[in-house]
Write an enzyme that holds these catalytic residues in place. Structure first.
Site, short mmCIF file in Angstrom:
data_model
loop_
_atom_site.label_atom_id
_atom_site.label_comp_id
_atom_site.label_asym_id
_atom_site.label_seq_id
_atom_site.Cartn_x
_atom_site.Cartn_y
_atom_site.Cartn_z
N ARG A 1 -0.26 14.88 13.13
CA ARG A 1 0.66 14.55 12.04
C ARG A 1 0.91 15.78 11.18
O ARG A 1 0.25 15.99 10.15
CB ARG A 1 0.10 13.38 11.22
CG ARG A 1 0.00 12.12 12.03
CD ARG A 1 -0.64 11.00 11.28
NE ARG A 1 0.26 10.35 10.32
CZ ARG A 1 -0.10 9.29 9.61
NH1 ARG A 1 -1.29 8.78 9.73
NH2 ARG A 1 0.75 8.74 8.77
N ARG B 1 -8.76 -0.66 4.72
CA ARG B 1 -7.97 0.40 4.10
C ARG B 1 -6.61 -0.11 3.65
O ARG B 1 -6.02 0.42 2.71
CB ARG B 1 -7.75 1.55 5.10
CG ARG B 1 -8.95 2.43 5.32
CD ARG B 1 -8.57 3.69 6.08
NE ARG B 1 -7.20 4.07 5.72
CZ ARG B 1 -6.33 4.61 6.55
NH1 ARG B 1 -6.66 4.85 7.78
NH2 ARG B 1 -5.11 4.93 6.15
N CYS C 1 -5.17 8.10 9.27
CA CYS C 1 -5.28 7.48 10.59
C CYS C 1 -5.06 8.50 11.69
O CYS C 1 -4.15 9.33 11.60
CB CYS C 1 -4.21 6.39 10.74
SG CYS C 1 -4.70 4.82 10.07
N LYS D 1 0.84 -1.20 0.00
CA LYS D 1 0.00 0.00 0.00
C LYS D 1 0.88 1.25 0.00
O LYS D 1 0.66 2.17 -0.79
CB LYS D 1 -0.89 0.00 1.26
CG LYS D 1 -1.49 1.34 1.61
CD LYS D 1 -2.40 1.25 2.81
CE LYS D 1 -1.78 1.66 4.13
NZ LYS D 1 -1.43 3.08 4.26
N ASN D 2 1.88 1.27 0.88
CA ASN D 2 2.68 2.48 1.04
C ASN D 2 3.66 2.70 -0.12
O ASN D 2 4.27 3.76 -0.20
CB ASN D 2 3.42 2.46 2.38
CG ASN D 2 2.47 2.69 3.54
OD1 ASN D 2 1.29 3.00 3.33
ND2 ASN D 2 2.96 2.53 4.75
N ASP E 1 4.43 0.77 12.13
CA ASP E 1 3.22 0.13 11.59
C ASP E 1 3.06 -1.32 12.06
O ASP E 1 2.05 -1.96 11.73
CB ASP E 1 3.23 0.17 10.05
CG ASP E 1 2.89 1.56 9.52
OD1 ASP E 1 2.49 2.42 10.32
OD2 ASP E 1 3.04 1.78 8.30
C1 UD1 Z 1 4.32 6.88 6.35
C2 UD1 Z 1 3.43 5.67 6.18
C3 UD1 Z 1 2.87 5.23 7.53
C4 UD1 Z 1 4.02 5.00 8.51
C5 UD1 Z 1 4.95 6.20 8.57
C6 UD1 Z 1 6.19 5.96 9.40
C7 UD1 Z 1 2.50 6.00 3.96
C8 UD1 Z 1 1.30 6.29 3.13
N1 UD1 Z 1 2.33 6.04 5.30
O1 UD1 Z 1 3.50 7.92 6.88
O2 UD1 Z 1 2.15 4.03 7.32
O3 UD1 Z 1 3.48 4.78 9.81
O4 UD1 Z 1 5.39 6.54 7.24
O5 UD1 Z 1 6.88 4.84 8.96
O6 UD1 Z 1 3.56 5.70 3.45
N2 UD1 Z 1 6.37 14.58 10.74
C9 UD1 Z 1 6.48 15.90 11.06
N3 UD1 Z 1 6.38 16.80 10.04
C10 UD1 Z 1 6.18 16.43 8.74
C11 UD1 Z 1 6.07 15.07 8.44
C12 UD1 Z 1 6.16 14.15 9.48
O7 UD1 Z 1 6.67 16.28 12.21
O8 UD1 Z 1 6.11 17.30 7.85
C13 UD1 Z 1 6.43 13.59 11.84
C14 UD1 Z 1 5.12 12.82 12.00
O9 UD1 Z 1 4.19 13.54 12.77
C15 UD1 Z 1 5.58 11.55 12.64
C16 UD1 Z 1 6.94 11.31 12.01
O10 UD1 Z 1 7.36 12.57 11.50
O11 UD1 Z 1 5.71 11.73 14.03
C17 UD1 Z 1 6.93 10.28 10.91
O12 UD1 Z 1 6.07 10.68 9.88
P1 UD1 Z 1 6.30 10.30 8.35
O13 UD1 Z 1 7.56 9.50 8.22
O14 UD1 Z 1 6.18 11.53 7.54
O15 UD1 Z 1 5.05 9.36 8.08
P2 UD1 Z 1 4.03 9.43 6.87
O16 UD1 Z 1 4.75 9.69 5.61
O17 UD1 Z 1 2.88 10.26 7.25
#
Ligand code: UD1
Length: 412
Positions: free
Chosen positions: A119, A393, A114, A21-22, A301
């Protein structure tokens, strides 16, 4: 929707993992980088993919589905995706980078997804600003515009989504971009491979410095994304929790090292072959210590699923969640089934119990739902999981797959 699971049956047999999915979500977003035909194979039929496809269609792209492949053709003639779709999944924010790079402007509302803590998207926006975008926020929307130029972007945290958005934006920027402290996840490598298959020039994906040489135009491509390591991990833990034996095919064992290591530590037997993994559950589950970390560390995850498994360990386990702020929503639900778990800040202390008992519980998010399935497999009697649509999902045909392995499970 509700899911009904009768517990205490050992999982036995073989299942094939679906496509990640990711990996698919950013690859579909990246398809916006070119108007030539792209064919993405082995598309998993899950709700998150359905939503991103609706979103891409809404922008004006022709999308057709045939024999598990999606064909995407044409150019977006809209750069403001509808709020009703964007709010449904966080990954919808990934279309920001490609739309901006391609059309010089994008308007998008803050993403949903989620409910696992606050986030933010500050790293995505800061990175795009470094590439030359002007960013404004109005009435819950973000408007980004401007011509992008290659630059050095340093991420304060190796965010998966920010790394992906920036790779896509930089692929069509003028000049060379370096993303430093980039995320190392296999899905990042897959995205870079897909863009390179369209004529992109990306090197270093999978390391913490990614170099992207902007090109003027990207072409079409036919691409098959990687298998889902989190689906594989979930079935590995389910097999161990039920004390059964399952062979999981279509996996890349290298992507599952952290999960295999913790399962072995807990007493399970894990055997790897080229593209399959066999897991045999332990007689007694040994307690383990887990800290979630960016890849190649233990994946956040998989945290909820392991917590369900460890709730029946002989002794106390500790799980520290270091990636997300508030990802323990499954704890009260696991406790309803009889687990003994206490939370202190970002740490959960799981005191193993002898047995869990079926009850009515609620899936609060995708992986929390998967964790409840695993707990239900260990519990005596029937467990009812409400709001089980969260599970759909991210897990393709999970009810069929668990049925094949001998589980008495239905979804209504
Ligand atoms: C992706 C995955 C999700 C997984 C996560 C971490 C997808 C669609 N989703 O989510 O399943 O749990 O990676 O492996 O691929 N953060 C900030 N600012 C930002 C972006 C992120 O502070 O601009 C923080 C987030 O709040 C979180 C951490 O960084 O605490 C990790 O987030 P991130 O790696 O960006 O996860 P996603 O890409 O949302």
């Amino acid at each position: 929707m509700i899911m009904l699971i009768n517990g205490q049956s050992k999982l036995n047999g073989h299942i094939e993992v679906s496509t990640s999915k990711n990996a698919v979500l950013p690859i579909l977003a990246a398809s916006l980088l070119s108007d030539e035909p792209k064919i993405i194979n082995n598309i998993p039929l899950i709700d998150d993919v359905d939503i991103i496809v609706q979103l891409i269609r809404e922008l004006g792209i022709k999308v057709s589905y045939h024999n598990k492949s999606l064909k995407l053709i044409g150019n977006a003639h809209k750069v403001d995706p509808p709020y009703e779709l964007v709010r449904k999944i966080r990954a919808s924010f990934l279309i920001m980078g490609p739309l901006l790079a391609r059309h010089g402007i994008v308007r998008i509302s803050f993403p949903g997804g989620c409910a696992i803590g606050n986030r933010p998207i500050d790293l995505h926006l800061k990175g795009l600003e470094v590439l030359g975008a002007q960013i404004k926020q109005t009435g819950g929307d973000i408007i980004a515009k401007g011509k992008l130029n290659g630059s050095h972007v340093y991420l304060d945290f190796p965010s998966v989504g920010a790394t992906e958005n920036l790779i896509m934006a930089a692929s069509l920027a003028k000049g060379v971009t370096y993303i430093e402290n980039a995320a190392l996840e296999p899905e990042i490598v897959d995205l870079a491979d897909f863009i390179n298959s369209m004529g992109g020039k990306i090197t270093g994906a999978g390391t913490n410095i990614i170099k992207i040489e902007g090109v003027e135009k990207l072409t079409g491509s036919t691409y098959t994304p990687i298998p889902d390591r989190i689906e594989a991990g979930t079935f590995m833990v389910a097999a161990a929790a039920s004390r059964g034996e399952v062979t999981i095919t279509n996996v890349i064992p290298e992507h599952l090292k952290a999960i295999s290591a913790k399962l072995i530590e807990s007493g399970a037997e894990v055997t790897e072959k080229a593209d399959q993994i066999n897991v045999r559950g332990p007689n007694k589950i040994k307690p383990v210590y887990i800290k979630t970390l960016p890849y190649p560390g233990f994946p956040t995850d998989m945290q909820a699923q392991f917590m369900a498994y460890l709730s029946c360990a002989e002794g106390s386990s500790i799980i520290t969640e270091s990636v997300f702020e508030n990802r323990f929503m499954h704890v009260p639900e696991l406790c309803r089934l009889g687990a003994n778990i206490k939370i202190e800040g970002r740490t959960a202390i799981i005191k193993g119990v002898n047995k869990l008992d079926g009850a009515i519980v609620k899936a609060t998010d995708l992986r929390a739902g998967a964790a409840l399935c695993i707990a239900a497999l260990m519990a005596r009697g029937e467990t009812t999981i409400t709001e089980s649509e969260h599970i759909d999902r991210g897990y393709e045909r999970i009810v069929d797959k668990l049925n094949t392995l001998g589980v008495d499970i239905r979804q209504i």
